[in-house]
Motif scaffolding. Structure first.
Motif, PDB file in Angstrom:
ATOM      1  N   ASP A 236     -19.548  22.020  37.149  1.00  0.00           N
ATOM      2  CA  ASP A 236     -18.692  22.238  35.975  1.00  0.00           C
ATOM      3  C   ASP A 236     -19.064  21.228  34.890  1.00  0.00           C
ATOM      4  N   GLU A 238     -18.765  21.190  31.675  1.00  0.00           N
ATOM      5  CA  GLU A 238     -17.766  20.946  30.640  1.00  0.00           C
ATOM      6  C   GLU A 238     -16.713  19.955  31.109  1.00  0.00           C
ATOM      7  N   ARG A 239     -16.248  20.140  32.324  1.00  0.00           N
ATOM      8  CA  ARG A 239     -15.242  19.225  32.868  1.00  0.00           C
ATOM      9  C   ARG A 239     -15.822  17.828  33.018  1.00  0.00           C
TER      10      ARG A 239
END
Length: 264
Positions: A236, A238-239
């Motif tokens: 992930d 973006e996270r």
């Protein structure tokens, strides 16, 4: 397979010195390289090795080191590309900082491999070990030249392994987080973050590298937690980036300038 001979660059202190000591303790004949001639001589005397001071990054310097080490050792079984620099901060990092970082942290490896790999292919074995950093898998806030060049170091090591492993060339990348060297001492407000999972002694990193000689694993992670961070980043992005940005915002509030440093 444990090499019979090895060259360790940037071995005058820190991780490089610890690698030289651990290799020698395991029966490996070692050539010690460092820009600091006095430091190289001191470490060589400590381990019964040969000091070959000089620049391990330039075309001329790498060639001179390979020639001197080959003359002394007979042949080079393993090359520990440990010398590295951390120069420049943020977007204010100047051209010199970027050039120095790319020369030492990436092109030094390319230049050494050009000279070493052909001989290893003829013999059917050889080992190229890069001291990269967790920054080469993740990033290093505040230090774009270091982060980018360490990514490059890992990428070149990956390419070498993918290209030559079936012909007997073992390639490994050591990727620690905080290590108790001058670089960590100069990290300023980043020191706490780099030490979050415990700052290791250089000897602990060297021991992890030594143990990895037995199974030829590509990634050598002295901090086990790095594998989890790397997996989370890939799963992930973006996270992960949002989390890193939160750390950057915290650092912005501290507004503590960092110093240039050299890591070996």
């Amino acid at each position: 397979m444990t090499p019979g001979t090895a060259v360790v660059t940037g071995a005058g202190g820190g991780i490089g010195r610890a690698l030289a000591h651990r290799l020698a303790a395991g029966g490996v004949r070692v050539v010690v390289n460092d820009l600091d001639a006095e430091a190289a001589q001191r470490v060589a005397a400590e381990i019964g090795g040969l000091a070959v001071p000089g620049d391990a990054a330039s075309v001329v310097g790498v060639a001179a080191l390979v020639d001197a080490a080959t003359a002394h050792l007979g042949r080079i079984d393993a090359w520990f590309a440990n010398a590295g620099v951390d120069r420049g901060r943020g977007l204010d990092a100047d051209e010199e900082a970027w050039v120095s970082s790319l020369e030492t942290n990436v092109l030094a490896h390319v230049r050494a491999a050009r000279l070493l790999v052909p001989g290893w292919l003829e013999r059917g074995h050889g080992r190229f070990v890069v001291t990269a950093s967790a920054a080469g898998l993740l990033t290093m806030l505040g230090s774009p030249a270091y982060s980018v060049s360490k990514h490059g170091a890992v990428a070149f090591a990956e390419w070498l392994s993918a290209t030559y492993r079936h012909r007997g060339v073992v390639v490994q990348a050591i990727c620690p987080q905080g290590v108790r060297t001058r670089m960590l001492d100069d990290a300023g407000s980043l020191k706490e973050m780099l030490s979050r999972d415990r700052a290791l002694a250089p000897e602990e990193v060297a021991e992890a590298a030594w143990e990895a000689l037995a199974d030829d694993r590509f990634l050598v992670l002295p901090h086990d937690q790095v594998a989890g961070y790397w997996a989370a980043k890939a799963a992930d992005p973006e996270r992960w980036l949002a989390g890193m940005n939160r750390i950057q915002q915290h650092l912005d509030m501290q507004q503590e300038p960092l110093q240039d440093g050299v890591t070996t």
